[in-house]
Design a protein around this motif. Structure first.
Motif, PDB file in Angstrom:
ATOM      1  N   GLY A 320     -11.976  -3.153   2.801  1.00  0.00           N
ATOM      2  CA  GLY A 320     -11.404  -2.019   2.078  1.00  0.00           C
ATOM      3  C   GLY A 320     -11.440  -0.745   2.897  1.00  0.00           C
ATOM      4  O   GLY A 320     -10.463   0.015   2.938  1.00  0.00           O
ATOM      5  N   TYR A 321     -12.550  -0.499   3.592  1.00  0.00           N
ATOM      6  CA  TYR A 321     -12.630   0.680   4.459  1.00  0.00           C
ATOM      7  C   TYR A 321     -11.699   0.545   5.664  1.00  0.00           C
ATOM      8  O   TYR A 321     -11.087   1.523   6.104  1.00  0.00           O
ATOM      9  CB  TYR A 321     -14.068   0.891   4.931  1.00  0.00           C
ATOM     10  N   GLU A 322     -11.570  -0.672   6.190  1.00  0.00           N
ATOM     11  CA  GLU A 322     -10.710  -0.866   7.362  1.00  0.00           C
ATOM     12  C   GLU A 322      -9.241  -0.610   7.057  1.00  0.00           C
ATOM     13  O   GLU A 322      -8.510  -0.097   7.901  1.00  0.00           O
ATOM     14  CB  GLU A 322     -10.882  -2.291   7.902  1.00  0.00           C
ATOM     15  N   VAL A 323      -8.790  -1.000   5.868  1.00  0.00           N
ATOM     16  CA  VAL A 323      -7.361  -0.870   5.535  1.00  0.00           C
ATOM     17  C   VAL A 323      -7.094   0.345   4.663  1.00  0.00           C
ATOM     18  O   VAL A 323      -5.976   0.516   4.182  1.00  0.00           O
ATOM     19  CB  VAL A 323      -6.835  -2.147   4.843  1.00  0.00           C
ATOM     20  N   ASP A 326      -4.013   2.380   4.983  1.00  0.00           N
ATOM     21  CA  ASP A 326      -2.772   1.774   4.510  1.00  0.00           C
ATOM     22  C   ASP A 326      -2.588   1.936   2.996  1.00  0.00           C
ATOM     23  O   ASP A 326      -1.544   1.578   2.456  1.00  0.00           O
ATOM     24  CB  ASP A 326      -2.757   0.275   4.850  1.00  0.00           C
ATOM     25  N   PHE A 327      -3.623   2.447   2.314  1.00  0.00           N
ATOM     26  CA  PHE A 327      -3.567   2.665   0.868  1.00  0.00           C
ATOM     27  C   PHE A 327      -3.995   4.100   0.569  1.00  0.00           C
ATOM     28  O   PHE A 327      -5.074   4.349   0.002  1.00  0.00           O
ATOM     29  CB  PHE A 327      -4.461   1.645   0.158  1.00  0.00           C
ATOM     30  N   PRO A 328      -3.145   5.061   0.964  1.00  0.00           N
ATOM     31  CA  PRO A 328      -3.537   6.473   0.881  1.00  0.00           C
ATOM     32  C   PRO A 328      -3.669   7.003  -0.542  1.00  0.00           C
ATOM     33  O   PRO A 328      -4.225   8.080  -0.731  1.00  0.00           O
ATOM     34  CB  PRO A 328      -2.402   7.184   1.632  1.00  0.00           C
ATOM     35  N   ASP A 329      -3.175   6.262  -1.539  1.00  0.00           N
ATOM     36  CA  ASP A 329      -3.326   6.735  -2.920  1.00  0.00           C
ATOM     37  C   ASP A 329      -4.682   6.376  -3.506  1.00  0.00           C
ATOM     38  O   ASP A 329      -4.971   6.734  -4.653  1.00  0.00           O
ATOM     39  CB  ASP A 329      -2.207   6.170  -3.802  1.00  0.00           C
ATOM     40  N   GLY A 330      -5.522   5.670  -2.743  1.00  0.00           N
ATOM     41  CA  GLY A 330      -6.886   5.447  -3.176  1.00  0.00           C
ATOM     42  C   GLY A 330      -7.303   3.999  -3.207  1.00  0.00           C
ATOM     43  O   GLY A 330      -6.498   3.071  -3.029  1.00  0.00           O
ATOM     44  N   GLN A 331      -8.617   3.800  -3.409  1.00  0.00           N
ATOM     45  CA  GLN A 331      -9.210   2.476  -3.496  1.00  0.00           C
ATOM     46  C   GLN A 331     -10.094   2.425  -4.743  1.00  0.00           C
ATOM     47  O   GLN A 331     -10.982   3.263  -4.918  1.00  0.00           O
ATOM     48  CB  GLN A 331     -10.068   2.157  -2.262  1.00  0.00           C
ATOM     49  N   LEU A 332      -9.830   1.454  -5.611  1.00  0.00           N
ATOM     50  CA  LEU A 332     -10.566   1.283  -6.862  1.00  0.00           C
ATOM     51  C   LEU A 332     -11.452   0.048  -6.753  1.00  0.00           C
ATOM     52  O   LEU A 332     -11.057  -0.953  -6.136  1.00  0.00           O
ATOM     53  CB  LEU A 332      -9.606   1.128  -8.038  1.00  0.00           C
ATOM     54  N   LEU A 377      -2.199   1.752  -3.714  1.00  0.00           N
ATOM     55  CA  LEU A 377      -3.574   1.621  -4.178  1.00  0.00           C
ATOM     56  C   LEU A 377      -4.128   0.260  -3.779  1.00  0.00           C
ATOM     57  O   LEU A 377      -3.428  -0.761  -3.875  1.00  0.00           O
ATOM     58  CB  LEU A 377      -3.644   1.731  -5.702  1.00  0.00           C
ATOM     59  N   LEU A 378      -5.388   0.231  -3.366  1.00  0.00           N
ATOM     60  CA  LEU A 378      -6.101  -1.024  -3.175  1.00  0.00           C
ATOM     61  C   LEU A 378      -7.072  -1.188  -4.340  1.00  0.00           C
ATOM     62  O   LEU A 378      -7.888  -0.306  -4.610  1.00  0.00           O
ATOM     63  CB  LEU A 378      -6.880  -1.018  -1.856  1.00  0.00           C
ATOM     64  N   VAL A 379      -6.971  -2.314  -5.039  1.00  0.00           N
ATOM     65  CA  VAL A 379      -7.819  -2.583  -6.197  1.00  0.00           C
ATOM     66  C   VAL A 379      -8.719  -3.770  -5.855  1.00  0.00           C
ATOM     67  O   VAL A 379      -8.228  -4.866  -5.565  1.00  0.00           O
ATOM     68  CB  VAL A 379      -6.984  -2.900  -7.451  1.00  0.00           C
ATOM     69  N   VAL A 380     -10.033  -3.550  -5.867  1.00  0.00           N
ATOM     70  CA  VAL A 380     -11.002  -4.610  -5.588  1.00  0.00           C
ATOM     71  C   VAL A 380     -11.637  -5.039  -6.902  1.00  0.00           C
ATOM     72  O   VAL A 380     -12.281  -4.233  -7.579  1.00  0.00           O
ATOM     73  CB  VAL A 380     -12.089  -4.138  -4.600  1.00  0.00           C
ATOM     74  N   GLY A 398       5.198  -2.705  -6.093  1.00  0.00           N
ATOM     75  CA  GLY A 398       5.817  -1.684  -5.256  1.00  0.00           C
ATOM     76  C   GLY A 398       4.856  -0.821  -4.471  1.00  0.00           C
ATOM     77  O   GLY A 398       5.252   0.228  -3.971  1.00  0.00           O
ATOM     78  N   GLY A 399       3.609  -1.213  -4.314  1.00  0.00           N
ATOM     79  CA  GLY A 399       2.644  -0.402  -3.571  1.00  0.00           C
ATOM     80  C   GLY A 399       1.227  -0.911  -3.619  1.00  0.00           C
ATOM     81  O   GLY A 399       0.549  -0.985  -2.594  1.00  0.00           O
ATOM     82  N   PRO A 400       0.716  -1.281  -4.804  1.00  0.00           N
ATOM     83  CA  PRO A 400      -0.673  -1.722  -4.884  1.00  0.00           C
ATOM     84  C   PRO A 400      -0.884  -3.116  -4.290  1.00  0.00           C
ATOM     85  O   PRO A 400       0.054  -3.919  -4.173  1.00  0.00           O
ATOM     86  CB  PRO A 400      -0.964  -1.735  -6.388  1.00  0.00           C
ATOM     87  N   ALA A 401      -2.146  -3.387  -3.934  1.00  0.00           N
ATOM     88  CA  ALA A 401      -2.582  -4.719  -3.529  1.00  0.00           C
ATOM     89  C   ALA A 401      -3.960  -4.950  -4.152  1.00  0.00           C
ATOM     90  O   ALA A 401      -4.678  -4.006  -4.465  1.00  0.00           O
ATOM     91  CB  ALA A 401      -2.642  -4.844  -2.009  1.00  0.00           C
ATOM     92  N   VAL A 402      -4.310  -6.223  -4.321  1.00  0.00           N
ATOM     93  CA  VAL A 402      -5.537  -6.569  -5.041  1.00  0.00           C
ATOM     94  C   VAL A 402      -6.382  -7.516  -4.201  1.00  0.00           C
ATOM     95  O   VAL A 402      -5.879  -8.499  -3.645  1.00  0.00           O
ATOM     96  CB  VAL A 402      -5.209  -7.233  -6.400  1.00  0.00           C
TER      97      VAL A 402
END
Length: 606
Positions: A320-323, A326-332, A377-380, A398-402
């Motif tokens: 999550g920190y490495e990428v 690539d997810f400038p709208d945040g990481q959840l 957004l990256l969602v973990v 259209g943008g998020p990944a999980v």
């Protein structure tokens, strides 16, 4: 085995031994090989292989035909060792050896990401050119089935994004003509894709062609209106505005983000702290990062399965920190094992106040997907129990990944890309021990340290616990540490602190097992070695073979047993020792002796 095998999926599926191409036979056999390669070492179940060959029109004897195709593939890939390349694992098949062009492609993408974060645009461009040079046509050409089509779309998105990233790196390196040529290719293939037009406007503007740059915007505006009835997106409109205003910042390369920057201001940054001693997992990180590429119409989902304590959460957080860039709208981040209402936590993470949370769950899901659609957004989702739990929390497209971590694979989670996490490689386990204990103590006794690493079977929680114990005893040599450290025999009055730390995750798994699973896990450990056949297990458990096989396979799914050839199963050594101790404590000597007697009779009758 002879020369190392090479495989290609970034075009027609092909295999090579040295410089010689291998005849893979019929399209059906190529389809099976493609599925096995895309599983990256994980088993492919017969249903997946059948779907790859026939789709929804499989014949009655499909499983037998699949076995025949696998047998032929084994013979052509390595005639001398036919089961060394494709193994029978857990009711399916896994390809365990060889170099894959997709893996190399993803490795170059990882190098490019690191170079971009360091602000080295020429190095990023070099890595991306190397990645794109591996492509030789439509990926998986000639392979049918829903699984292959999903992978084909995903891989094409990866290629297009790599071309766009190359153009961005070329622009920042002053190579505007090269960028323009690459972007024209993407626009020709995907005329409704907006990012290449935005980059083309920037390349033309930096080349002194302001009018041409604005003409690109007008062309995109007309096309989007005619085809979709839409206006250009915010990024494309912002580029037009900045060109019209002659923004001087457009003429300079973008400054690299500082190392601590993981999201745009105001974006949620909920990832737990990264492990300071994180080591290894290079291939896994590359594969996962490549599979997280956002799509216009879907949400990429990457799952990590493995034994409790093997490092799934640590890997997800580190990646999550490495990428994050690539997810400038945040990481959840949500721990599904402890969260009271995960969806409410996610909605709060994207700025919804408690007073704005809808009452019904369906309304909350609709709001969550509305607010996340189109956002990077990256969602973990950590420690998922079942597929339905994950499906309810998937964001909009259209943008998020999980990223999902789970103790066993969630087979009914559609289109997820799963990775089975095993122990660390021996070199990485040694490196982790060195970090914990100190190089000055470790390096003088390399053989002893490697033996310690081998005894941990690479499980990070064991490496950590063993390393911490040795670090607390500065007077021990590594040879002395190897002699002193180990689990005492069952019934010992004292259990060392490191053993309690090692076994705590295993105890939590045991609590989730059914009574039949827990009994099987304990009793099968009574043998004097950590391996047992299916027939012997049936005798120990006093069950029919079919029931025993289903029970053992359920323990394989939970990574408590490892399947071998010829209906044999074995425990990883730390789990075997744990199971033996629990049998002693929970079942007692009479039950153990009875199980041993049944085991002895089964071997005598065999």
């Amino acid at each position: 085995m002879g020369e190392r095998l090479r495989f290609e999926v970034l075009g027609p599926v092909r295999a090579w031994r040295g410089d010689d191409e291998i005849d893979l036979g019929s399209p059906q056999q190529r389809a099976i090989l493609a599925i096995l390669l895309l599983q990256t070492g994980l088993p492919a179940l017969p249903d997946q292989l059948i779907a790859a060959i026939w789709g929804g029109a499989a014949p009655r004897a499909a499983i037998g035909v699949v076995r025949s195709y696998v047998s032929r593939l084994r013979r052509v890939l390595d005639p001398g060792h036919p089961t060394a390349v494709i193994e029978s694992v857990g009711g399916g098949y896994a390809l365990r050896t060889g170099d894959l062009d997709l893996t190399e492609f993803q490795r170059h993408l990882g190098l490019a990401r690191e170079a971009r974060r360091a602000g080295d645009a020429p190095a990023a461009a070099t890595a991306l050119r190397a990645a794109l040079s591996l492509w030789h046509g439509t990926p998986l050409a000639g392979v049918n089935g829903d699984y292959a089509e999903f992978e084909r779309v995903r891989l094409e998105q990866l290629r297009l994004t790599a071309i766009e990233d190359l153009a961005a790196s070329d622009i920042d390196s002053g190579r505007h003509a090269e960028a323009t040529a690459g972007l024209a290719q993407v626009i020709g293939e995907q005329p409704l894709r907006e990012r290449p037009r935005e980059l083309l406007m920037l390349a033309l503007y930096r080349s002194g062609r302001q009018a041409d740059a604005l003409a690109v915007f007008e062309d995109a505006r007309r096309l989007l209106a005619d085809e979709l009835g839409l206006d250009p997106g915010p990024d494309l409109r912002e580029m037009q505005r900045r060109i019209l205003a002659s923004d001087p910042a457009l003429l300079a390369p973008a400054a690299p983000a500082p190392p601590s920057a993981v999201a745009a201001p105001g974006g949620p940054t909920q990832l737990p702290p990264d492990l300071p001693d994180f080591v290894g997992r290079d291939q896994e990180r590359s594969l996962m990062a490549g599979a997280l590429t956002p799509s216009r119409a879907s949400v990429p989902v990457v799952g990590v399965e493995g034994l409790a304590g093997v490092g799934k959460t640590a890997l997800a957080v580190h990646l999550g920190y490495e990428v994050a860039a690539d997810f400038p709208d945040g990481q959840l981040f949500v721990d599904l094992g402890t969260a009271g209402e995960p969806l409410a936590e996610l909605l709060r993470g994207v700025g919804v106040l408690d007073t704005g949370l809808p009452e019904s769950f369906s309304e909350r899901m609709a709001l969550w997907r509305t607010l996340t659609t189109g956002r990077r957004l990256l969602v973990v989702l950590d420690d998922a129990r079942d597929a339905e739990q994950v499906r309810r929390l998937l964001p909009g497209p259209g943008g998020p990944a999980v990223l999902v971590t789970a103790r066993q694979r969630l087979y009914d989670l559609a289109s997820a890309h799963w990775l089975r996490l095993a122990g660390l490689e021996e070199d990485d386990a040694v490196a982790l021990l060195e970090r914990i204990i100190g190089a000055d103590r470790v390096r003088p006794e390399p053989g002893e340290v490697r033996e310690l690493a081998r005894r941990t079977v690479g499980l990070p929680q064991i490496v950590q616990a063993v390393g911490a114990r040795i670090a607390s005893r500065p007077g021990w040599s590594m040879a002395e540490a190897r002699q002193r450290i180990g689990r005492p025999a069952p019934g010992s009055p004292v259990l060392p602190a490191e053993c309690r730390a090692i076994e705590r995750p295993y105890a939590s798994v045991l609590e989730r097992l059914s009574p039949a699973q827990a009994r099987a896990f304990r009793l099968l450990s009574v043998a004097e070695e950590p391996e047992i056949s299916l027939a012997a297990a049936a005798a120990v458990l006093e069950l029919p073979l079919g029931h025993t096989a289903a029970l053992l396979e359920s323990l394989v799914d939970l990574h408590l047993l490892v399947p071998g050839d010829l209906d044999r199963y074995h425990y990883p050594e730390p789990l075997w020792l744990f199971a033996r101790s629990r049998t002693h404590d929970d079942d007692g000597p009479e039950v153990i002796q009875a199980a041993l007697s049944r085991l002895a009779r089964s071997r005598t009758s065999a």
